[in-house]
Design a protein around this motif. Structure first.
Motif, PDB file in Angstrom:
ATOM      1  N   THR A 108       0.830  -1.211   0.000  1.00 20.11           N
ATOM      2  CA  THR A 108       0.000   0.000   0.000  1.00 20.11           C
ATOM      3  C   THR A 108       0.863   1.259   0.000  1.00 20.11           C
ATOM      4  OG1 THR A 108      -1.730  -1.179   1.182  1.00 20.11           O
ATOM      5  CG2 THR A 108      -1.859   1.225   1.189  1.00 20.11           C
ATOM      6  N   ILE A 109       1.876   1.282   0.853  1.00 13.18           N
ATOM      7  CA  ILE A 109       2.776   2.445   0.894  1.00 13.18           C
ATOM      8  C   ILE A 109       3.463   2.628  -0.454  1.00 13.18           C
ATOM      9  CG2 ILE A 109       4.932   3.317   1.901  1.00 13.18           C
ATOM     10  CD1 ILE A 109       4.012   2.037   4.560  1.00 13.18           C
ATOM     11  N   TYR A 110       3.967   1.547  -1.007  1.00 13.35           N
ATOM     12  CA  TYR A 110       4.684   1.639  -2.280  1.00 13.35           C
ATOM     13  C   TYR A 110       3.742   2.027  -3.422  1.00 13.35           C
ATOM     14  CZ  TYR A 110       8.439   0.923  -5.567  1.00 13.35           C
ATOM     15  OH  TYR A 110       9.397   1.135  -6.514  1.00 13.35           O
ATOM     16  N   ALA A 111       2.524   1.500  -3.413  1.00 13.58           N
ATOM     17  CA  ALA A 111       1.555   1.833  -4.469  1.00 13.58           C
ATOM     18  C   ALA A 111       1.196   3.318  -4.416  1.00 13.58           C
ATOM     19  CB  ALA A 111       0.306   0.971  -4.337  1.00 13.58           C
ATOM     20  N   LYS A 112       1.134   3.881  -3.219  1.00  9.48           N
ATOM     21  CA  LYS A 112       0.818   5.311  -3.098  1.00  9.48           C
ATOM     22  C   LYS A 112       1.985   6.166  -3.571  1.00  9.48           C
ATOM     23  CE  LYS A 112      -2.137   6.765  -0.011  1.00  9.48           C
ATOM     24  NZ  LYS A 112      -2.649   7.282   1.242  1.00  9.48           N
ATOM     25  N   GLN A 113       3.214   5.648  -3.437  1.00  4.88           N
ATOM     26  CA  GLN A 113       4.391   6.402  -3.853  1.00  4.88           C
ATOM     27  C   GLN A 113       4.683   6.249  -5.344  1.00  4.88           C
ATOM     28  OE1 GLN A 113       7.480   4.975  -1.241  1.00  4.88           O
ATOM     29  NE2 GLN A 113       6.704   6.126   0.511  1.00  4.88           N
ATOM     30  N   THR A 114       4.310   5.114  -5.915  1.00  7.38           N
ATOM     31  CA  THR A 114       4.581   4.867  -7.340  1.00  7.38           C
ATOM     32  C   THR A 114       3.247   4.649  -8.061  1.00  7.38           C
ATOM     33  OG1 THR A 114       4.915   2.498  -6.957  1.00  7.38           O
ATOM     34  CG2 THR A 114       6.868   3.898  -6.888  1.00  7.38           C
ATOM     35  N   SER A 115       2.911   3.399  -8.280  1.00  4.94           N
ATOM     36  CA  SER A 115       1.635   3.047  -8.903  1.00  4.94           C
ATOM     37  C   SER A 115       1.256   1.628  -8.496  1.00  4.94           C
ATOM     38  CB  SER A 115       1.721   3.146 -10.430  1.00  4.94           C
ATOM     39  OG  SER A 115       2.513   2.088 -10.939  1.00  4.94           O
ATOM     40  N   ILE A 116      -0.007   1.318  -8.655  1.00  5.73           N
ATOM     41  CA  ILE A 116      -0.470  -0.035  -8.331  1.00  5.73           C
ATOM     42  C   ILE A 116       0.185  -1.045  -9.273  1.00  5.73           C
ATOM     43  CG2 ILE A 116      -2.486  -1.559  -8.321  1.00  5.73           C
ATOM     44  CD1 ILE A 116      -4.127   0.850  -7.319  1.00  5.73           C
ATOM     45  N   LEU A 117       0.288  -0.698 -10.552  1.00  6.09           N
ATOM     46  CA  LEU A 117       0.884  -1.606 -11.530  1.00  6.09           C
ATOM     47  C   LEU A 117       2.337  -1.932 -11.170  1.00  6.09           C
ATOM     48  CD1 LEU A 117       0.739  -3.229 -14.141  1.00  6.09           C
ATOM     49  CD2 LEU A 117       1.390  -1.151 -15.383  1.00  6.09           C
ATOM     50  N   LYS A 118       3.119  -0.918 -10.885  1.00  2.00           N
ATOM     51  CA  LYS A 118       4.534  -1.156 -10.530  1.00  2.00           C
ATOM     52  C   LYS A 118       4.628  -1.998  -9.255  1.00  2.00           C
ATOM     53  CE  LYS A 118       9.051   0.708 -10.206  1.00  2.00           C
ATOM     54  NZ  LYS A 118       9.958   1.554 -10.910  1.00  2.00           N
ATOM     55  N   THR A 119       3.777  -1.716  -8.294  1.00  2.00           N
ATOM     56  CA  THR A 119       3.773  -2.488  -7.057  1.00  2.00           C
ATOM     57  C   THR A 119       3.459  -3.945  -7.329  1.00  2.00           C
ATOM     58  OG1 THR A 119       3.088  -0.523  -5.830  1.00  2.00           O
ATOM     59  CG2 THR A 119       2.751  -2.648  -4.750  1.00  2.00           C
ATOM     60  N   LEU A 120       2.453  -4.192  -8.155  1.00  5.80           N
ATOM     61  CA  LEU A 120       2.105  -5.573  -8.509  1.00  5.80           C
ATOM     62  C   LEU A 120       3.253  -6.261  -9.238  1.00  5.80           C
ATOM     63  CD1 LEU A 120      -1.618  -5.145  -9.618  1.00  5.80           C
ATOM     64  CD2 LEU A 120      -0.757  -6.202  -7.518  1.00  5.80           C
ATOM     65  N   LEU A 121       3.924  -5.552 -10.125  1.00  9.22           N
ATOM     66  CA  LEU A 121       5.048  -6.127 -10.858  1.00  9.22           C
ATOM     67  C   LEU A 121       6.221  -6.469  -9.940  1.00  9.22           C
ATOM     68  CD1 LEU A 121       5.053  -3.953 -14.114  1.00  9.22           C
ATOM     69  CD2 LEU A 121       4.503  -6.397 -13.905  1.00  9.22           C
ATOM     70  N   LEU A 122       6.363  -5.713  -8.869  1.00  7.77           N
ATOM     71  CA  LEU A 122       7.454  -5.970  -7.929  1.00  7.77           C
ATOM     72  C   LEU A 122       7.119  -7.076  -6.922  1.00  7.77           C
ATOM     73  CD1 LEU A 122       8.679  -2.335  -7.214  1.00  7.77           C
ATOM     74  CD2 LEU A 122       9.790  -4.089  -8.612  1.00  7.77           C
ATOM     75  N   ILE A 123       5.840  -7.325  -6.687  1.00  2.07           N
ATOM     76  CA  ILE A 123       5.452  -8.306  -5.668  1.00  2.07           C
ATOM     77  C   ILE A 123       4.988  -9.632  -6.272  1.00  2.07           C
ATOM     78  CG2 ILE A 123       3.778  -8.802  -3.840  1.00  2.07           C
ATOM     79  CD1 ILE A 123       3.911  -5.857  -3.085  1.00  2.07           C
ATOM     80  N   LEU A 124       4.123  -9.574  -7.267  1.00  2.72           N
ATOM     81  CA  LEU A 124       3.484 -10.804  -7.764  1.00  2.72           C
ATOM     82  C   LEU A 124       4.413 -11.865  -8.353  1.00  2.72           C
ATOM     83  CD1 LEU A 124       0.085  -9.635  -9.284  1.00  2.72           C
ATOM     84  CD2 LEU A 124       0.508 -10.872  -7.160  1.00  2.72           C
ATOM     85  N   PHE A 183      16.573 -12.264  -9.732  1.00  2.00           N
ATOM     86  CA  PHE A 183      16.977 -12.108 -11.130  1.00  2.00           C
ATOM     87  C   PHE A 183      15.915 -11.487 -12.035  1.00  2.00           C
ATOM     88  CE2 PHE A 183      19.766 -15.451  -9.517  1.00  2.00           C
ATOM     89  CZ  PHE A 183      21.006 -14.968  -9.934  1.00  2.00           C
ATOM     90  N   ILE A 184      14.647 -11.575 -11.671  1.00  2.00           N
ATOM     91  CA  ILE A 184      13.583 -11.060 -12.538  1.00  2.00           C
ATOM     92  C   ILE A 184      12.939  -9.798 -11.989  1.00  2.00           C
ATOM     93  CG2 ILE A 184      11.331 -11.607 -13.579  1.00  2.00           C
ATOM     94  CD1 ILE A 184      12.399 -14.522 -13.817  1.00  2.00           C
ATOM     95  N   THR A 185      12.614  -9.809 -10.682  1.00  2.00           N
ATOM     96  CA  THR A 185      11.962  -8.636 -10.075  1.00  2.00           C
ATOM     97  C   THR A 185      12.767  -7.347 -10.276  1.00  2.00           C
ATOM     98  OG1 THR A 185      10.817 -10.024  -8.487  1.00  2.00           O
ATOM     99  CG2 THR A 185      11.034  -7.697  -7.922  1.00  2.00           C
ATOM    100  N   PRO A 186      14.113  -7.355 -10.162  1.00  2.12           N
ATOM    101  CA  PRO A 186      14.856  -6.097 -10.381  1.00  2.12           C
ATOM    102  C   PRO A 186      14.650  -5.476 -11.763  1.00  2.12           C
ATOM    103  CG  PRO A 186      16.238  -7.672  -9.242  1.00  2.12           C
ATOM    104  CD  PRO A 186      14.993  -8.409  -9.656  1.00  2.12           C
ATOM    105  N   ILE A 187      14.299  -6.268 -12.738  1.00  2.00           N
ATOM    106  CA  ILE A 187      14.015  -5.718 -14.078  1.00  2.00           C
ATOM    107  C   ILE A 187      12.818  -4.768 -14.006  1.00  2.00           C
ATOM    108  CG2 ILE A 187      13.205  -6.332 -16.406  1.00  2.00           C
ATOM    109  CD1 ILE A 187      14.755  -9.026 -16.008  1.00  2.00           C
ATOM    110  N   PHE A 188      11.818  -5.136 -13.177  1.00  2.00           N
ATOM    111  CA  PHE A 188      10.629  -4.301 -13.038  1.00  2.00           C
ATOM    112  C   PHE A 188      10.874  -3.089 -12.139  1.00  2.00           C
ATOM    113  CE2 PHE A 188       8.732  -8.622 -13.680  1.00  2.00           C
ATOM    114  CZ  PHE A 188       8.294  -8.384 -14.979  1.00  2.00           C
TER     115      PHE A 188
END
Length: 190
Positions: A108-124, A183-188
């Motif tokens: 939630t904190i990260y989504a408010k600072q960036t975007s929901i899409l970026k947050t999902l890409l970093l977590i999912l 190896f993959i999450t840092p790309i996002f």
């Protein structure tokens, strides 16, 4: 393979319960970070952020990151399996709840600072496997309790097989999740 599938099917109620604990605490983390935003951000900056900064302070390559993440997540996984089994699943439920709460707050904190899409890409990408591993480990930790209270004559041999199957599946998912996270999450993240 059929044996593994049949074991997972036989424990679908435990799997659902463990997953529900995570989902409820994740939702609670989201609500808490929205309602108590200032206090949560202060807590996040003092505790959670420092934990991750300390964890990652000597990381310079993706391989370093993989081994740091793997070590941390295997430590959590072993707590779920060992202390969870000794406590008949109570410690596992607590770890799942805490993990869900943290994921809810951080996302939630990260989504408010960036975007929901970026947050999902970093977590999912890694989170699906990591949380599945913790859920599966939690089920493994409750197998002996379930076996001992559900029958007059517990079948410890069958419970042990289930425990080993769930434990191994979860451990493999922890390794796979760490690989994706390193190896993959840092790309996002770029």
């Amino acid at each position: 393979m059929r044996y593994i599938i049949s074991i997972f099917k036989s424990e679908k109620k435990l799997l659902f319960t463990a997953f529900s604990i995570f989902i409820v605490s994740w939702a609670l983390g989201i609500v808490l970070s929205l309602v108590f935003e200032d206090q949560i951000i202060k807590l996040f900056n003092t505790l959670i952020k420092k934990f991750f900064q300390n964890l990652l302070k000597n990381v310079s390559t993706s391989s370093d990151l993989f081994f740091v993440i793997l070590k941390n997540n295997l430590r959590v996984y072993l707590v779920i399996l060992t202390l969870g089994t000794i406590s008949f699943g109570l410690v596992s439920a607590f770890v799942l709840f805490t993990n869900g709460l943290i994921v809810g707050i951080v996302s939630t904190i990260y989504a408010k600072q960036t975007s929901i899409l970026k947050t999902l890409l970093l977590i999912l990408p890694h989170g699906i496997f990591e949380i599945s591993a913790f859920v599966i480990g939690s089920v493994a930790s409750a197998i002996f309790l379930k076996e001992s209270i559900s029958k007059k004559q517990p079948n410890l041999k069958e419970a042990s097989k289930k425990f080993i199957t769930f434990s191994t599946a979860g451990a493999l998912l922890v390794v796979f999740a760490a690989f994706i996270e390193a190896f993959i999450t840092p790309i996002f993240a770029k």
